[in-house]
Write a protein that holds these residues in place. Structure first.
Motif, PDB file in Angstrom:
ATOM      1  N   ALA A   3     -43.478   4.892 -20.627  1.00  0.00           N
ATOM      2  CA  ALA A   3     -43.776   4.290 -21.930  1.00  0.00           C
ATOM      3  C   ALA A   3     -44.260   2.859 -21.713  1.00  0.00           C
ATOM      4  N   TYR A   4     -45.524   2.623 -21.968  1.00  0.00           N
ATOM      5  CA  TYR A   4     -46.092   1.286 -21.799  1.00  0.00           C
ATOM      6  C   TYR A   4     -45.781   0.418 -23.009  1.00  0.00           C
ATOM      7  N   PRO A   5     -45.590  -0.878 -22.787  1.00  0.00           N
ATOM      8  CA  PRO A   5     -45.448  -1.789 -23.923  1.00  0.00           C
ATOM      9  C   PRO A   5     -46.740  -1.802 -24.744  1.00  0.00           C
ATOM     10  N   ASN A  28     -44.291   5.809 -30.870  1.00  0.00           N
ATOM     11  CA  ASN A  28     -43.992   5.459 -29.473  1.00  0.00           C
ATOM     12  C   ASN A  28     -42.571   4.915 -29.383  1.00  0.00           C
ATOM     13  N   SER A  31     -41.426   2.799 -26.318  1.00  0.00           N
ATOM     14  CA  SER A  31     -42.224   1.632 -25.921  1.00  0.00           C
ATOM     15  C   SER A  31     -41.711   0.357 -26.575  1.00  0.00           C
TER      16      SER A  31
END
Length: 106
Positions: A3-5, A28, A31
């Motif tokens: 999970a990308y910021p 998300n 994230s």
């Protein structure tokens, strides 16, 4: 899947900003949702569970860029200058946070 910021950079407290942040958080859930903003949108970010950081704390490279910026656009000077400066703000922020992968929403 990692999970990308998710980073949103925004000045002011536009009506759509809360919806944008809330949707990013909803879709998300794993994230970090990060708003690089100003004093006017800090409460809004907290209402939807987003992190809030002040643009002005990451503005040194952007200030340096302003010294060499040449304005050729028909758009207003301040608007067009900030279109470039925001990338310097994002760069300073991700370096300070040690982020090498992220999604920026504009």
């Amino acid at each position: 899947m990692e999970a990308y910021p998710i980073i949103v950079l925004h000045k002011g407290s536009s009506d759509y900003l809360k919806i944008c942040l809330a949707q990013a958080k909803f879709s998300n859930p794993n994230s970090r949702i990060i708003l690089l903003g100003d004093e006017t949108n800090e409460t809004l970010a907290k209402q939807v569970g987003a992190e809030h950081y002040l643009i002005c704390n990451y503005f040194s490279k952007a200030q340096e860029f302003a010294k060499i910026y040449k304005h050729y656009s028909t758009n207003p000077y301040d608007y067009e200058l900030f279109c470039f400066q925001r990338w310097f703000v994002v760069d300073e922020f991700i370096n300070s946070e040690g982020l090498d992968k992220f999604l920026h929403i504009d």
